[in-house]
Every structure is written in C-alpha cells, then in structure tokens.
Design a protein around this motif. Structure first.
Motif, PDB file in Angstrom:
ATOM      1  N   GLN A  45      -8.194  31.587  41.291  1.00 13.36           N
ATOM      2  CA  GLN A  45      -9.666  31.344  41.675  1.00 13.36           C
ATOM      3  C   GLN A  45     -10.214  32.775  42.349  1.00 13.36           C
ATOM      4  O   GLN A  45     -11.169  33.232  41.847  1.00 13.36           O
ATOM      5  CB  GLN A  45      -9.992  30.399  42.830  1.00 13.36           C
ATOM      6  N   TRP A  48     -10.652  34.997  39.245  1.00  8.35           N
ATOM      7  CA  TRP A  48     -11.732  34.425  38.212  1.00  8.35           C
ATOM      8  C   TRP A  48     -13.062  34.840  39.019  1.00  8.35           C
ATOM      9  O   TRP A  48     -14.009  35.184  38.267  1.00  8.35           O
ATOM     10  CB  TRP A  48     -11.534  32.929  38.349  1.00  8.35           C
ATOM     11  N   THR A  51     -14.222  38.131  37.807  1.00 10.40           N
ATOM     12  CA  THR A  51     -14.590  38.357  36.521  1.00 10.40           C
ATOM     13  C   THR A  51     -15.718  38.147  36.008  1.00 10.40           C
ATOM     14  O   THR A  51     -16.523  37.422  36.650  1.00 10.40           O
ATOM     15  CB  THR A  51     -13.632  37.554  35.846  1.00 10.40           C
ATOM     16  N   ARG A  56     -15.936  35.764  31.427  1.00  7.82           N
ATOM     17  CA  ARG A  56     -15.513  34.268  31.682  1.00  7.82           C
ATOM     18  C   ARG A  56     -16.002  33.384  30.570  1.00  7.82           C
ATOM     19  O   ARG A  56     -15.235  32.288  30.126  1.00  7.82           O
ATOM     20  CB  ARG A  56     -16.440  33.761  32.896  1.00  7.82           C
TER      21      ARG A  56
END
Length: 90
Positions: A45, A48, A51, A56
C-alpha cells in the motif's frame, strides 16, 4: 451435507444461507501467516500510495477485465455464500 454434519477447526466451510448446504472450503491461516500477509499488504500500500494515477490505471483496467470475464462465476459464488440474489451479483 449440511454445516452441522462436519467441523474442522483448520478450515472455514462456507454455508449457503438459503439451503444450509456446505459450499467452498477455505483453509485458515495461522496468526503468524495472517500477520505476515498484513505486513506485506502494508508495504504494498505504501508503494501504491506513491504511484501516480496514470500508472495505477493500467493494473486497475486489467483487474476490471478479469472481473468482467468471471462475472457469472463470481455472481454464483456470492449467491451461494451470502444468499445474494443472482441478479444483484451480476
């Protein structure tokens, strides 16, 4: 076989709420396995979160394609495990 016919503390037995028939069996994870998985998810996470939205989009689009391909299968799974009407699962 109904849910009351057998019990195994090392697995989770899904039960169809409309029929009380046994469904899919899922293995249970140890506390250590669960902790390791949660730690891995927390690390993922963090990556992410950093990102960009554009980066994504591609994996999310691939996920959407796979979910659409399996829509009927997943609708039946939801119906058998949660009692959700099939039409709502689609």
């Amino acid at each position: 076989m109904t849910a009351r016919d057998s019990y195994d503390p090392n697995q989770y037995q899904a039960i169809d709420p409309t029929t009380e028939l046994a469904g899919v069996v899922y293995p249970l994870h140890s506390a250590g396995d669960a902790a390791a998985r949660l730690e891995a998810l927390a690390r993922a996470q963090t990556v992410w979160r950093g990102t960009s939205l554009i980066d994504r989009a591609t994996p999310l689009q691939h996920l959407a394609v796979q979910l659409r391909k399996r829509a009927e299968e997943l609708a039946h799974l939801m119906a058998s495990e949660m009692g959700k009407p099939l039409a709502q699962g689609r």
